[in-house]
Design a protein around this motif. Structure first.
Motif, PDB file in Angstrom:
ATOM      1  N   UNK A  23       0.839  -1.195   0.000  1.00  0.00           N
ATOM      2  CA  UNK A  23       0.000   0.000   0.000  1.00  0.00           C
ATOM      3  C   UNK A  23       0.871   1.240   0.000  1.00  0.00           C
ATOM      4  N   UNK A  24       0.270   2.364  -0.355  1.00  0.00           N
ATOM      5  CA  UNK A  24       0.999   3.631  -0.358  1.00  0.00           C
ATOM      6  C   UNK A  24       1.008   4.195   1.058  1.00  0.00           C
ATOM      7  N   UNK A  25       2.166   4.670   1.540  1.00  0.00           N
ATOM      8  CA  UNK A  25       2.232   5.185   2.909  1.00  0.00           C
ATOM      9  C   UNK A  25       1.253   6.343   3.110  1.00  0.00           C
ATOM     10  N   UNK A  26       0.557   6.374   4.233  1.00  0.00           N
ATOM     11  CA  UNK A  26      -0.409   7.460   4.474  1.00  0.00           C
ATOM     12  C   UNK A  26       0.228   8.845   4.449  1.00  0.00           C
ATOM     13  N   UNK A  27       1.528   8.928   4.802  1.00  0.00           N
ATOM     14  CA  UNK A  27       2.177  10.240   4.891  1.00  0.00           C
ATOM     15  C   UNK A  27       3.072  10.536   3.697  1.00  0.00           C
ATOM     16  N   UNK A  28       2.873   9.835   2.564  1.00  0.00           N
ATOM     17  CA  UNK A  28       3.774   9.990   1.425  1.00  0.00           C
ATOM     18  C   UNK A  28       3.829  11.437   0.941  1.00  0.00           C
ATOM     19  N   UNK A  29       2.738  12.161   1.024  1.00  0.00           N
ATOM     20  CA  UNK A  29       2.737  13.558   0.589  1.00  0.00           C
ATOM     21  C   UNK A  29       3.520  14.462   1.495  1.00  0.00           C
ATOM     22  N   UNK A  30       3.759  14.017   2.731  1.00  0.00           N
ATOM     23  CA  UNK A  30       4.547  14.803   3.684  1.00  0.00           C
ATOM     24  C   UNK A  30       6.027  14.495   3.564  1.00  0.00           C
ATOM     25  N   UNK A  31       6.345  13.211   3.329  1.00  0.00           N
ATOM     26  CA  UNK A  31       7.758  12.833   3.225  1.00  0.00           C
ATOM     27  C   UNK A  31       8.344  13.145   1.853  1.00  0.00           C
ATOM     28  N   UNK A  32       7.491  13.274   0.831  1.00  0.00           N
ATOM     29  CA  UNK A  32       7.950  13.650  -0.520  1.00  0.00           C
ATOM     30  C   UNK A  32       7.244  14.941  -0.938  1.00  0.00           C
TER      31      UNK A  32
END
Length: 1005
Positions: free
Chosen positions: A248-257
């Motif tokens: 699954x895509x990490x829930x915080x992907x928009x924060x870490x990238x």
């Protein structure tokens, strides 16, 4: 003295420089000799009239006049690179990008110790990357993209610690991605897409703290994306599409990238939700995760991404079980740069909001087909004036097609097909003069075929089949000489003749006009359509003969003349059409002898039934022998001999007659049962659906709706008019035993009621549109597919979750045990399933198991629990040993199959696995591990830290793989071994299985 020393020193250095200069000049001339084509005459400046430092593409150092840059980018040069390039020892840059250099990359380049930039992209080099590039320790940019390089990435490249650009895109490189790439501390571009790399993405790449561009799409990578990559905040381009990645895509992907501009992972096996945090990646332009297993809804807050140009989530499971799941449309009206929006082939069920017309006027592609979107089409579409593709197909839209659709004058593709649209086809369609593809089939459109379509002179496909259109086919339509793929108006109520003008469609590949009321003769001008490959004229009232001129259709593959009034002899030229693969002449009035050459030698490809005056042909067509003309010559038999023969024949017939009467008496009782079964299964079905209903619900039994295939039938997913999703098993009637399977399944299921048995809703016994018998069973649709798909997911599967927890497996085992207990002990007649295996166990939304496919089921005599049937019953690997030895079917045979299923469920191994050969079996494999080594044989997925031990609906607690879980596994597997014991008398009965499994579950939950 000092002056003399100075002059000597100056003379020596000057001589050395001159020697170096001459070496460079000769190396360049050798390079020139390798050029075979120079359309821009670049090499014309490479002559002795000027110094080589002034040659085009050559840059020298001002201090020593040595060549430091060779830049011939995009000069259309053709040739190979001379080995002498390795003599240009002061080179720092080689840029031969976008030429047509072939052969090998010279290993001599490795001698260029000062080289910093090697750009050989977009050429046609072959062979492996030179290993001795390791000597170019100052190399920072290695760009060999778009070539034909093979082999693995050489380990020697690991010494190039100054590398900041590694471009290997679009080659034929193989092997795994080397972990040592993570040592390139300065790397900001890693482009290795479009190769054949396999294995997982190394977590070592997470050390590339300066990485900005990461592209590995279109390889054969598997596993999960390492979490370390999601922590490289500098990445702005992240694409992993077209692999076999899962997770699954990490829930915080928009924060870490936060710097993401491109985030693409389409055509993988990702599952779970679309992270809300992506709205924090404010620079995001492309978000593309098509063809995965994503669920939930599209986050509304994505509308805050002002730079978004492409949002593409086609072919996922978005919207399942939710309402108002198109609210994202309202928020996307803020994305003023949006050009592509793809939400097609999901499970969206909302009405389309009027705000669709407020989307960006830059929108070029809008696809929302393949959902369950209902309601009428909003007028707002007409505002999207830059649309090139509009896909609304396979939904539940009703009402009329808005007249304003004609304002979308840049449209090239328009898909209205498979909806419930009604009314007239608006004449404004004729304004779409750039249209290439027009699909409007399977609606309820009426009226005549609009003449205005003749304005669409760029059409490649015109399909308005399966509507309620009437009147003639306008001659003007046949001015569309651009039609090259298909012209389809089948299954309407069109009348009149097929105009002679049809011959103008000289580029047409498929003509489909079947199922109308067309009459007259087949026009001979049809032969002018020399590109035709498929011709469907069936189900009309054409008369006369097949035109001899059609022999000119040398490339035709399919000819369907069925269900007309055609007459005369079958033309001989049909035998000579070498490309012909299917010929249907059935239900006409053809006469004479059927040929026996060409297409006619294949009975499965040639249909001639329904022509009462045909004879001859190959034996499989089962036609009468052609009668020869009566012979009145002197060689005729004498009258007395004829009389004697007649008497003998009559005597034989009488003997046969009385013998038959005797035999029929004995067979009558047996046949009564079969006749009763057919009657109860088919004729008394008051809620049967029609063939048309099933055809509509499955988009014409399209491959997209196919969810399974077995020996006797194919299973499709369909949606009936009441929005109920169903599963349809279409019988393969040509398969021997299919009818028997159909009857067995009807009989077995018609009076059964149990939560763990598949429920049969109704049946269909009809004739399809080609005149063939058609039989189907309609079941409840199981949204989570079969147990087979969960235990053994294919590499291309988009299964939303391929990991079953211990609790889930135990629940499934108990559900199946309950079903068998009911069949064996709680029905009026004891029923043996005879084909228990994972593919016949289906899972509903709550992951409750349902036993299905009763095509081999048998009733037993209540007194003996023995079947009247003998022989091999079931599937290889699950058939009990006694059946193979000719034993009778019994309930203990089902117990054996269940035992094998139980072992497979908890070991993850099929009984037919290649591992089991040379006399070994799944039973032996597990038996040797009981009890101390049980963890060595259980499914490795159960031991994975990634597996959440919680049931599908989150109703059961987490069960870690501790000592209690091991005890559970030992107990369950012992039951599996007991059930699959080789001797029937050693097997546990299903009543005891149910009791023991429930006790195990109660002890751990």
């Amino acid at each position: 003295m000092h002056v003399v020393l100075f002059l000597v020193s100056w003379s020596a250095s000057s001589s050395s420089a001159l020697a170096g200069n001459e070496s460079d000049r000769l190396a360049l001339l050798a390079f020139k000799d390798g050029i075979t084509q120079d359309p821009g005459r670049v090499m014309s400046s490479w002559n002795d009239s000027i110094h080589f430092c002034q040659w085009k593409g050559v840059t020298c150092s001002p201090s020593n006049q040595r060549v430091i840059i060779l830049n011939l980018e995009s000069q259309q040069l053709v040739g190979s690179i001379s080995q002498s390039v390795g003599n240009l020892s002061f080179l720092t840059v080689i840029n031969l990008n976008s030429n047509i250099f072939t052969g090998k990359i010279p290993e001599e380049i490795g001698r260029l110790s000062r080289l910093q930039n090697l750009n050989l992209r977009s050429n046609s080099f072959v062979n492996e990357i030179p290993q001795n590039l390791t000597k170019c320790l100052d190399l920072r940019r290695l760009d060999v993209q778009n070539n034909n390089l093979i082999g693995k990435i050489p380990y020697e490249l690991s010494f190039l610690r100054k590398l900041d650009f590694l471009g290997l895109f679009d080659n034929n490189l193989t092997g795994a991605i080397p972990p040592w790439i993570g040592n390139y501390s300065s790397l900001f571009v890693l482009s290795i897409a479009r190769n054949s790399f396999h294995g997982s993405i190394p977590s070592d790449l997470g050390r590339l703290s300066k990485l900005e561009f990461f592209s590995v799409f279109d390889n054969r990578l598997s596993g999960m994306i390492p979490s370390s990559l999601y922590n490289i905040s500098s990445i702005y381009y992240f694409t992993v599409a077209m692999n076999q990645l899962h997770g699954s895509l990490p829930p915080d992907v928009g924060l870490t990238l936060p710097n993401l501009e491109v985030f693409a992972g389409g055509v993988n096996n990702f599952r779970g939700l679309i992270p809300n945090s992506l709205s924090n990646a404010s620079r995001l332009q492309i978000l593309d995760f098509a063809e995965n297993g994503l669920t939930g809804s599209v986050p509304i807050n994505l509308g805050s991404l002002k730079s978004l140009t492409r949002l593409y989530f086609t072919s996922n499971f978005l919207g399942s079980g939710q309402i108002h799941n198109l609210n994202v449309i309202n928020s996307l009206t803020n994305c003023t740069s949006l050009e592509v929006l793809g939400l097609d082939y999901n499970n969206l069920q909302d009405e389309l909001p009027d705000s669709i017309g407020n989307l960006s006027t830059n929108l070029r592609i809008l696809t929302i087909g393949g959902n369950l979107i209902r309601g009428s089409l909003p007028q707002g579409f007409e505002n999207l004036v830059n649309l090139e593709t509009l896909g609304l197909e396979h939904n539940l839209f009703n009402g009329i097609i808005p007249f304003g659709i004609g304002k979308l004058q840049k449209l090239q593709r328009l898909h209205f097909n498979y909806n419930r649209l009604s009314g007239l086809v608006p004449s404004s369609i004729g304004n779409l003069t750039l249209l290439n593809y027009l699909y409007m089939e399977e609606n309820r459109l009426e009226g005549s075929t609009p003449l205005d379509l003749a304005n669409c002179q760029k059409l490649l496909v015109l399909n308005i089949s399966r509507n309620n259109l009437s009147g003639n086919i306008p001659k003007q339509i046949f001015t569309l000489t651009s039609l090259s793929i298909s012209f389809a108006v089948a299954h309407n109520t069109l009348n009149g003749s097929l105009p002679l003008e049809v011959g103008k469609l000289v580029n047409l590949g498929m003509l489909e006009i079947s199922g109308n009321k067309l009459s007259g003769e087949i026009p001979s001008t049809l032969a002018n359509c020399i590109s035709l490959e498929q011709v469907y004229l069936g189900g009309n009232s054409f008369q006369g003969v097949i035109p001899e001129s059609m022999k000119q259709l040398k490339g035709v593959q399919v000819l369907d003349f069925s269900h007309n009034n055609l007459s005369g002899k079958i033309p001989d030229f049909l035998m000579n059409l070498s490309s012909l693969q299917y010929l249907d002449l059935s239900f006409n009035d053809f006469t004479g002898e059927v040929p026996t050459e060409g297409i006619f030698v294949n009975a499965s490809s040639t249909k001639v039934r329904g022509n009462k005056k045909l004879c001859g042909g190959i034996k499989q067509l089962q036609l009468p022998v052609c009668v020869q003309p009566h012979n009145t010559s002197r060689n005729s038999l004498p009258d007395k001999m004829i009389i004697s023969i007649v008497i003998v024949v009559l005597f034989v017939v009488l003997l046969s007659f009385f013998g038959t009467l005797y035999g029929l008496r004995k067979l009558r009782k047996r046949n009564v049962a079969t006749a009763s079964t057919v009657t109860s299964s088919l004729e008394n079905c008051k809620s049967c659906v029609s063939y048309q209903d099933l055809l509509n619900s499955t988009n014409g039994f399209s491959s997209e709706c196919l969810i399974g295939e077995g020996s006797f039938g194919s299973v499709y997913r369909g949606v009936l008019g009441d929005n109920n999703t169903i599963a349809i098993k279409v019988l393969k009637l040509q398969q021997q035993g299919a009818i028997k399977s159909f009857i067995a399944e009807c009989d077995a299921l018609k009076n059964l009621r149990h939560r763990n048995l598949i429920k049969i809703i109704t049946s269909c016994s009809s004739i399809d549109y080609k005149g063939n018998d058609f039989k189907a069973l309609v079941y409840e649709y199981m949204s989570n597919g079969s147990l087979e798909q969960w235990l053994h997911p294919s590499t291309s599967s988009s299964q939303r979750n391929t990991s079953l927890s211990l609790i889930q497996r135990l629940n499934i085992a108990i559900d199946v045990a309950f079903a068998l207990e009911y069949l064996h002990y709680s029905t009026e007649k004891v029923i043996v399933h005879c084909d228990l295996k994972p593919s016949n166990i289906l899972l509903d939304t709550d992951m409750t198991a349902h036993v299905g496919d009763f095509g081999l089921a048998r009733f037993l005599f209540e007194s003996s629990n023995k079947s009247i049937s003998f022989g091999l019953k079931g599937s290889i690997g699950y058939i009990p040993p006694e059946y193979g030895a000719g034993g009778q079917v019994s309930i203990l045979g089902d117990v054996y199959s269940y035992g094998i299923l139980l072992l497979e469920l908890f070991t993850g191994k099929r009984p037919t696995d290649e591992f089991f050969k040379d006399g070994r079996s799944l039973y032996d494999f597990v038996m040797m591990a009981i009890p101390d080594r049980i963890m060595e044989v259980v499914d490795p997925v159960l031991l994975s830290d990634e597996l959440e031990e919680v049931d599908y609906c989150g109703k059961l607690p987490v069960l870690p793989m501790n000592g209690r879980a091991e005890e559970c596994l030992v107990s369950v597997i012992k039951i599996g071994l007991s059930c699959s014991a080789p001797s029937p008398k050693d097997r546990m009965e299903m009543k005891d299985v149910v009791t023991k499994l429930n006790t195990i579950r109660n002890s751990i939950v």
